[in-house]
Enzyme design. Sequence first.
Site, PDB file in Angstrom:
ATOM      1  N   LYS A  32     -11.035  -1.056 -11.298  1.00  0.00           N
ATOM      2  CA  LYS A  32     -11.599   0.240 -12.543  1.00  0.00           C
ATOM      3  C   LYS A  32     -10.720  -0.508 -13.680  1.00  0.00           C
ATOM      4  O   LYS A  32     -10.096  -1.419 -13.654  1.00  0.00           O
ATOM      5  CB  LYS A  32     -10.785   1.443 -12.238  1.00  0.00           C
ATOM      6  N   TYR A 242       9.321  -6.503 -40.708  1.00  0.00           N
ATOM      7  CA  TYR A 242       9.283  -5.238 -41.328  1.00  0.00           C
ATOM      8  C   TYR A 242      10.621  -4.465 -40.982  1.00  0.00           C
ATOM      9  O   TYR A 242      11.184  -4.571 -40.112  1.00  0.00           O
ATOM     10  CB  TYR A 242       8.341  -4.297 -40.444  1.00  0.00           C
TER      11      TYR A 242
HETATM   12  C1  LIG Z   1      -6.175   3.376  -9.315  1.00  0.00           C
HETATM   13  C2  LIG Z   1      -6.245   3.953  -8.016  1.00  0.00           C
HETATM   14  C3  LIG Z   1      -6.233   3.062  -6.801  1.00  0.00           C
HETATM   15  C4  LIG Z   1      -5.442   1.947  -6.920  1.00  0.00           C
HETATM   16  O1  LIG Z   1      -4.077   1.817  -7.039  1.00  0.00           O
HETATM   17  P1  LIG Z   1      -2.857   1.007  -7.463  1.00  0.00           P
HETATM   18  O2  LIG Z   1      -1.773   1.592  -7.292  1.00  0.00           O
HETATM   19  O3  LIG Z   1      -3.531   0.157  -8.447  1.00  0.00           O
HETATM   20  O4  LIG Z   1      -3.112  -0.012  -5.931  1.00  0.00           O
HETATM   21  C5  LIG Z   1      -6.405   3.630  -5.564  1.00  0.00           C
HETATM   22  N1  LIG Z   1      -6.964   4.661  -5.559  1.00  0.00           N
HETATM   23  C6  LIG Z   1      -7.221   5.759  -6.720  1.00  0.00           C
HETATM   24  C7  LIG Z   1      -7.696   7.035  -6.550  1.00  0.00           C
HETATM   25  C8  LIG Z   1      -6.806   5.214  -7.983  1.00  0.00           C
HETATM   26  O5  LIG Z   1      -6.953   5.940  -8.880  1.00  0.00           O
END
Ligand SMILES: *Cc1c(COP(=O)(O)O)cnc(C)c1O
Length: 345
Positions: A32, A242
């Site tokens: 994702k 800055y």
């Molecule tokens: C993001 C996510 C994962 C992966 O999690 P990590 O901690 O990055 O391994 C797995 N399941 C769900 C539902 C997630 O939202």
Amino acid sequence: MQATLTIDLSAICDNWRALDAMSSGETAAVIKADAYGLGAATVGPALAAAGVKTFFVAQANEAVILRNALGAGPRIFNFSGLMQGDDTALTDHNIIPVLNSATQVERFAKNLTGKPCGVQLDTGMNRLGMETAEAASVAMTLHALKPELVMSHLACADEPAHLMNNTQFAAFSAMTAMMPATQKSLSATGGILLGQAFHFDLTRPGIGLYGGLPFKDAKPVVQLDLPIIQVRDVLPGEIVGYGASWKAARPSKIATISSGYADGILRSAKGFSLYAGDTACPVVGRVSMDLLTVDVTDLTEIPTSLSLLNTVQTVDVLARCAGTIGYEILTSLGGRYKRDYVGEN
Ligand SMILES: *Cc1c(COP(=O)(O)O)cnc(C)c1O
């Protein structure tokens, strides 16, 4: 020279193989948010070639991009399920929604019966998925749909001693006892490290693939090299940047670097360095939008670029300097970096 993010596809694939060797069932890959900022259209096919058969993304539009990159074959699940208006995007591209509410289950049953689906249950995190009563309200429909996957997510898997882990494990076991799903899945990276009891039929690692904690033994995946635009001599008492927040205490050489907070270098980060090989050069003054200033006084030779991320200053080290987590450092990496992929693809 352009600021360059080098992404080691072999390290990503090796991290997946290492997590797969620990997992008792199938090991999927979560890509994702554009593979945590590293480029799903390149990372996805590399992982598929390494043996990943199941992918997860968070939104329908990400799923479509990933399907185009992967071609037919691997399964793609969409965590946000079936949102209003997603139907044709999902069916046209063979994406499997993870249904997370009674409303989504009913929408799916009405429009997409006969297609594959997954189901998300909430076992205590109170974020996404159906709780016991909501799942019970659509139990007959769920039985008829025969989901391929039933999953839940752990809130505290990065803290092995946290009581939530066993609470959620017990809730998941009880809630799925009567579910008709082919595969059960509870664990992301942290859950894999909790041991085999947490693995069920399929694990869903994300951050561990990209070299981040809690997977301590991960191979580092990213190197970020930032070019020096200009070097100047600064006298004791002169300020840099800055707000005049830094003042030279000695005759100093200050390098100005072509990257800033518009590139995901968080302005809140304090006490971090850029590296010339193994030598740390402290960032001085404020991070600005496109520029950083670095004290290179102690270098005998000024290189053309310095690295912000390497095997010493990892995403997790930099995250600590900014009061955040490695996940946020990765997903903040800016669009202006040239992305170089090395290793298998
Ligand atoms: C993001 C996510 C994962 C992966 O999690 P990590 O901690 O990055 O391994 C797995 N399941 C769900 C539902 C997630 O939202």
